[in-house]
Enzyme design. Structure first.
Site, PDB file in Angstrom:
ATOM      1  N   LYS A 222       0.889  -1.175   0.000  1.00 40.86           N
ATOM      2  CA  LYS A 222       0.000   0.000   0.000  1.00 40.86           C
ATOM      3  C   LYS A 222       0.920   1.216   0.000  1.00 40.86           C
ATOM      4  O   LYS A 222       1.585   1.520   0.991  1.00 40.86           O
ATOM      5  CB  LYS A 222      -0.900  -0.054   1.224  1.00 40.86           C
ATOM      6  N   GLU A 299       7.449  -0.422  12.581  1.00 37.56           N
ATOM      7  CA  GLU A 299       8.586   0.507  12.686  1.00 37.56           C
ATOM      8  C   GLU A 299       7.961   1.889  12.815  1.00 37.56           C
ATOM      9  O   GLU A 299       7.537   2.480  11.833  1.00 37.56           O
ATOM     10  CB  GLU A 299       9.454   0.355  11.437  1.00 37.56           C
ATOM     11  N   CYS A 333      12.577   8.905  10.915  1.00 29.77           N
ATOM     12  CA  CYS A 333      12.226   8.417  12.251  1.00 29.77           C
ATOM     13  C   CYS A 333      13.465   8.304  13.141  1.00 29.77           C
ATOM     14  O   CYS A 333      13.326   8.179  14.352  1.00 29.77           O
ATOM     15  CB  CYS A 333      11.511   7.083  12.138  1.00 29.77           C
ATOM     16  N   GLU A 431       7.930  13.606  18.857  1.00 25.98           N
ATOM     17  CA  GLU A 431       8.812  13.720  17.695  1.00 25.98           C
ATOM     18  C   GLU A 431       8.374  14.928  16.844  1.00 25.98           C
ATOM     19  O   GLU A 431       7.206  15.035  16.479  1.00 25.98           O
ATOM     20  CB  GLU A 431       8.636  12.431  16.895  1.00 25.98           C
TER      21      GLU A 431
END
Ligand SMILES: NC(=O)c1ccc[n+]([C@@H]2O[C@H](COP(=O)([O-])OP(=O)(O)OC[C@H]3O[C@@H](n4cnc5c(N)ncnc54)[C@H](O)[C@@H]3O)[C@@H](O)[C@H]2O)c1
Ligand SMILES: O=CCCC(=O)O
Length: 534
Positions: A222, A299, A333, A431
């Protein structure tokens, strides 16, 4: 230095290298000559890699059955790039069915056969690297030098896993029961749903598809609605590589993403879901996957502490902080998010760090010399702005930057340095995913380890010191899946990538990456062994 390391370093440290040759200016340079609307589309050497309005299912280019599409925009200019099929649950079921049918044959290919297919896909990525990079820059907004780095990084996952495919081994295990013999074999888990984010449109797909195919699985990818064209170009290269129909399927959706995600996480034929993205979406996908107990790799977000001790080589720490914090304008990330600097070197670090950031050239990703592009979309800019304003309202200083750059476009934000950060500020516990470096002063080792570990997420951490014992103590105390010691770049197909706590679980890349796509089947042979019959 390996080719891969060179490309990663060159892409991420463009600024550091270039800065040595440029005059210091205040504030950072803004690339002035925005490209005109008519020159927006990059010229591809092979225009057929740009797949508009089609997805790749069962070896064919198809549209959504509804005929619905969504629009994709260039984050640098806001201009329309094109449209893509808005797949729905039914379209997704068809892709899963194709992958399930293909699995019945593909699982029986030898490791060597799978290896050759991956190698061919790798070769085609290398041949078409410039076009892939152009697509990445266009839809993601990262500067073309960084996009070239990503294309090479992404291809290397296929190279790595083409080498793993023929080397899949089981074990022979001494049984506790006399006469029994126990062996294990590794089998492919089945159809895998790969849900990837926009920040690395190529590498996040190859890091999942490489080990999946090496193990003998088939995949439904996807693609992210923000950056679908790079994954679709990879599908075209899979086709050219001769990968059998149904083994690789690439589907797109934007508004239907939740229902496509629901289908992928509940369809019983999907045995594995691998997702890279936010922790919130990861939790949702895990909840949905529980209905059929799928194997998962998640993740998710990070909030990387980057710790500079008094015993550090400050110049190295500065250069590494630049590479880690500002890679893809802070949208990875593993980007440094909380930069903890011990009091003894705090001022020196801040000054040298600011001197480097001042030399960034923010502008259009295709413009020569641009070192930093836009953020992906307005929501990303809003979050960055919120973190800066929140920090300022709680007493942080703005050493550099601190505002949007509307002259360049709606998604541009100045590379920003905040000083005297404190743990109550939003950036300390969320973050940022943007070009904001918050410098937190600290005094003792214990204090900084506690601060680093307060986060609910634990993906990457970095520390800088020449004191070997301190390095060992701190490394082992940090609650993260990956630590960079005296380096700000840790990504490597040979290294296991993944987190702990709410950064998820599972490892990607490396010899461990393939295990995520395998099951270990145990076989016990009874009545074996014993003395020879005379
Ligand atoms: N770990 C990473 O590499 C990474 C990448 C992108 C974003 N993020 C995190 O996400 C935050 C915001 O970015 P975002 O809003 O694009 O993240 P997000 O998690 O909402 O989206 C990431 C990708 O997940 C997919 N997705 C979203 N909702 C889904 C659903 N219900 N079902 C299936 N797939 C779904 C989309 O394809 C999207 O491209 C960032 O601040 C960062 O923390 C992390
Ligand atoms: O942002 C996620 C992955 C980044 C990387 O592989 O270095």
């Amino acid at each position: 230095m390996s080719f891969l390391h060179r490309t990663l370093v060159s892409a991420s440290r463009t600024t550091a290298v270039r800065s040595q040759f440029r005059r210091l200016t205040l504030p950072m340079i803004i690339n002035p000559s925005l490209r005109s609307a008519s020159s927006l589309a990059p010229k591809l050497k092979d225009p057929s890699l740009f797949k508009e309005n089609v997805c790749y299912v069962n070896g064919e280019w198809v549209q959504a059955k509804s005929g619905n599409t969504f629009k994709v925009h260039d984050p640098a200019t806001g201009q329309l790039i094109g449209s893509c099929p808005e797949f729905d649950a039914k379209d997704t079921e068809a892709a899963v069915a194709a992958a399930q049918a293909a699995f019945q044959e593909f699982r029986h290919k030898t490791g060597r056969e799978r290896s050759k297919l991956l190698r061919k896909w790798y070769d085609l990525m290398v041949e078409n690297a410039d076009d892939l990079a152009a697509l990445i820059s266009w839809e993601n907004g990262k500067p073309i030098a960084d996009a070239k780095g990503e294309a090479a990084y992404a291809a290397n996952f296929f190279e790595w896993f083409s080498e793993e495919a023929p080397r899949i081994y089981g074990d022979t295990i001494p049984a506790s029961v006399p006469g029994n013999r126990v062996v294990t074999i590794k089998e492919p888990i089945g159809v895998c749903a790969l849900i990837t984010p926009w920040n690395f449109p190529a590498a996040m797909l190859t890091r999942k598809a490489g080990p999946a195919l090496a193990a003998g699985c088939t995949v439904v990818c996807k693609a992210p609605g923000e950056t679908p064209y790079t994954p679709l170009a990879l599908a075209e290269l899979a086709h050219r590589a001769g990968i059998p129909k149904g083994v690789v399927n690439v589907i797109t959706a934007l508004n239907n993403t939740p229902s496509v995600g629901k289908t992928l996480t509940t369809n019983p034929d999907v045995r594995k879901v691998s997702f890279t993205g936010s922790t919130a979406v990861g939790k949702l996908l895990m909840e949905q996957s529980s209905s059929t107990l799928k194997k998962l790799s998640l993740e998710l977000g990070g909030n990387a502490p980057f710790i500079v001790f008094d015993s550090a080589d400050v110049d190295l720490a500065v250069q590494s902080a630049i590479a880690s914090k500002f890679r893809s304008s802070g949208q990875t990330c593993v980007c440094a998010n909380r930069i903890y600097v011990q009091r003894g070197v705090y001022d020196e670090f801040a000054e040298k760090f600011a001197a480097k950031v001042r030399q960034f050239k923010v502008g259009n990703p295709f413009e020569t010399g641009t070192t930093h592009g836009p953020l992906i979309h307005a929501r990303a800019v809003d979050k960055v702005e919120h973190h800066v304003q929140d920090a300022q309202s709680k007493g942080a200083g703005v050493l550099l930057g601190g505002s949007r750059i509307p002259d360049l476009g709606p998604n541009y934000y100045q590379p920003t340095i905040l000083t005297e950060m404190t743990p109550d500020m939003a950036l300390a516990h969320e973050e940022t995913f943007g070009p904001v470096a918050g410098l937190f002063p600290f005094t003792t080792e214990d204090e900084v380890v506690k601060l680093a570990n307060t986060s609910p997420v634990g993906l990457a951490a970095y520390l800088f010191s020449r004191d070997v014992q301190l390095v060992s103590r701190v490394t082992e105390s940090l609650e993260v899946g990956m630590v960079g010691v005296n380096t700000g770049l840790i990504s490597d197909p040979a290294a296991p990538f993944g987190g702990v706590k709410e950064s998820g679980f599972g490892r990607e890349g490396s010899k461990y990456g393939i295990e995520e796509y395998q099951i270990t089947k145990m076989i016990t042979y009874g009545g074996m062994g014993g003395p020879l019959q005379k």
